[in-house]
Design a protein around this motif. Structure first.
Motif, PDB file in Angstrom:
ATOM      1  N   ASN A  99       3.177  -9.987  -0.782  1.00 13.76           N
ATOM      2  CA  ASN A  99       2.317  -8.826  -0.972  1.00 13.76           C
ATOM      3  C   ASN A  99       1.691  -8.403   0.350  1.00 13.76           C
ATOM      4  O   ASN A  99       1.999  -8.952   1.406  1.00 13.76           O
TER       5      ASN A  99
ATOM      6  N   THR B 212       5.280   5.961  -2.637  1.00 12.92           N
ATOM      7  CA  THR B 212       6.181   5.448  -3.672  1.00 12.92           C
ATOM      8  C   THR B 212       6.573   6.483  -4.725  1.00 12.92           C
ATOM      9  O   THR B 212       7.570   6.285  -5.422  1.00 12.92           O
TER      10      THR B 212
ATOM     11  N   CYS C 265      -3.551  -2.758  -7.272  1.00 12.65           N
ATOM     12  CA  CYS C 265      -4.272  -2.992  -6.020  1.00 12.65           C
ATOM     13  C   CYS C 265      -5.751  -3.160  -6.300  1.00 12.65           C
ATOM     14  O   CYS C 265      -6.314  -2.488  -7.169  1.00 12.65           O
TER      15      CYS C 265
ATOM     16  N   VAL D 264       3.074  -6.106  -3.983  1.00 11.36           N
ATOM     17  CA  VAL D 264       4.267  -5.397  -3.523  1.00 11.36           C
ATOM     18  C   VAL D 264       5.538  -5.990  -4.138  1.00 11.36           C
ATOM     19  O   VAL D 264       6.216  -5.351  -4.932  1.00 11.36           O
ATOM     20  N   ASP D 265       5.852  -7.226  -3.787  1.00  6.31           N
ATOM     21  CA  ASP D 265       7.100  -7.842  -4.249  1.00  6.31           C
ATOM     22  C   ASP D 265       6.889  -8.920  -5.298  1.00  6.31           C
ATOM     23  O   ASP D 265       7.837  -9.641  -5.639  1.00  6.31           O
TER      24      ASP D 265
ATOM     25  N   SER E 197       3.261  -4.802 -10.005  1.00  7.47           N
ATOM     26  CA  SER E 197       3.591  -4.713  -8.583  1.00  7.47           C
ATOM     27  C   SER E 197       4.518  -3.529  -8.356  1.00  7.47           C
ATOM     28  O   SER E 197       5.100  -2.972  -9.301  1.00  7.47           O
ATOM     29  N   LEU E 198       4.697  -3.157  -7.099  1.00  2.19           N
ATOM     30  CA  LEU E 198       5.630  -2.080  -6.776  1.00  2.19           C
ATOM     31  C   LEU E 198       7.046  -2.455  -7.197  1.00  2.19           C
ATOM     32  O   LEU E 198       7.808  -1.613  -7.673  1.00  2.19           O
TER      33      LEU E 198
ATOM     34  N   TYR F  16       9.838  -2.367  -0.756  1.00  6.59           N
ATOM     35  CA  TYR F  16       9.363  -1.392   0.212  1.00  6.59           C
ATOM     36  C   TYR F  16       9.098  -2.043   1.563  1.00  6.59           C
ATOM     37  O   TYR F  16       8.784  -3.234   1.655  1.00  6.59           O
TER      38      TYR F  16
ATOM     39  N   LYS G  29       6.955  -3.140   4.145  1.00  4.73           N
ATOM     40  CA  LYS G  29       5.520  -3.441   4.138  1.00  4.73           C
ATOM     41  C   LYS G  29       4.816  -2.920   5.388  1.00  4.73           C
ATOM     42  O   LYS G  29       3.639  -2.556   5.339  1.00  4.73           O
TER      43      LYS G  29
ATOM     44  N   LEU H 285       4.303   0.790   4.888  1.00  7.44           N
ATOM     45  CA  LEU H 285       3.318   0.986   3.824  1.00  7.44           C
ATOM     46  C   LEU H 285       1.911   0.703   4.346  1.00  7.44           C
ATOM     47  O   LEU H 285       0.972   1.461   4.064  1.00  7.44           O
TER      48      LEU H 285
END
Length: 323
Positions: A132, A167, A187, A211-212, A226-227, A235, A237, A240
């Motif tokens: 993340n 995103t 978040c 994130v992941d 999460s994304l 993505y 990072k 981002l």
């Protein structure tokens, strides 16, 4: 000689740079340059070498690293001092220490691994290494502590807008500053401040983005996302994080840490709490009401069962249909 110096040279051009030219600039031998290139490659930097032409940086590693963030960053203040740590207990604690030592406003600390991350109300926030994004921003606004209430919602607005732009997800804000997708948290933001009676010394914004992360502990799995889970994508990072810092600078400095009418309108439009039933604490009591608006200082306006309006400005708020 160090990795940063060689990377500074390689990131300044898309052309090949000969080993001798690097050696001359660094004041070392070509053998020393070669050893450092090998070290960088071991860290994940894709450095091409061609006989009689030299070295060229093709790509940087996908994990958080300062050079990749800076390459994507377009800010004047936030991120002008940027540190990416390999591992740290808490980026907030790290920057509070740096703040006490006098680091300048806009300093940023991010980390590949955070072992003792902090959330609101004493909660912890942890994730696996490189999974993340965890970072903190130190600010030194020339305002009184009583004028700092807008900083937290402005940060929430900035992060929400950054995630929407980056995103394409329909991210929303759960008052005061959690960013959600649907009914789940993506978040969180923690604001900490050091101040004297009439002046803020510094404010530290701690931000954690899932994130992941594909699996969450059982106790939060029902309310966390999460994304990766939302989009099925991994993505960049570094890009981002750069986008986050740019949006933070735009929102926080647009009106000197105040909630402008434009920012308030945007925040209100994106606030998923408005129009929903909520439960909040007032002393030892749990009170139910309907969230109807957000004030310019970030307070949540709540209509109670008797039709009266009260303001909620801190504490735990449960929003019907979210968490």
């Amino acid at each position: 000689m160090n990795n940063q110096t060689i990377l500074d040279i390689l990131t300044q051009t898309n052309e090949y740079i000969s080993g001798q030219a690097l050696a001359n600039q660094l004041g070392v031998s070509r053998q020393a340059v070669w050893k450092e290139i090998q070290s960088l490659r071991a860290l994940g930097y894709d450095i091409e070498s061609v006989t009689n032409r030299g070295y060229r940086l093709n790509s940087m590693p996908g994990y958080l690293n300062a050079h990749a963030v800076k390459a994507a960053l377009n800010t004047k203040i936030i991120g002008s001092e940027l540190t990416v740590l390999d591992s740290v207990g808490s980026t907030n604690d790290y920057l509070k220490q740096r703040g006490a030592e006098g680091c300048k406003s806009g300093a940023v600390a991010a980390t590949r691994e955070q072992t003792k991350g902090k959330g609101r109300l004493g909660r912890t926030w942890q994730s696996k290494r490189d999974e993340n994004i965890a970072f903190s921003v130190l600010l030194r606004p020339e305002i009184a502590p009583s004028e700092s209430a807008s900083v937290t919602p402005l940060a929430g607005l900035a992060v929400c807008k950054a995630l929407r732009d980056f995103t394409g997800l329909d991210c929303r804000i759960k008052w005061p500053n959690d960013v959600i997708v649907g009914r789940k948290k993506l978040c969180g933001i923690l604001t900490e401040m050091s101040a004297e009676f009439d002046a803020v010394e510094y404010i530290v914004l701690g931000i954690g983005i899932n994130v992941d992360q594909a699996v969450f502990p059982d106790e939060i799995a029902y309310k966390a996302t999460s994304l990766l889970l939302e989009t099925g994508r991994h993505y960049d990072k570094n890009k981002l994080l750069a986008a986050m810092l740019e949006h933070l600078e735009a929102e926080l400095f647009r009106d000197n840490f105040k909630m402008s009418q434009t920012a308030l309108n945007e925040y209100t439009d994106l606030c998923a709490t408005i129009g929903k039933g909520i439960t909040f604490t007032r002393g030892s009591r749990r009170i139910n009401g309907m969230a109807v608006d957000v004030a310019e200082n970030g307070e949540l306006k709540v209509m109670l069962s008797d039709g009266s309006i009260c303001s909620v400005y801190y504490g735990e708020v449960t929003t019907q249909g979210i968490y």
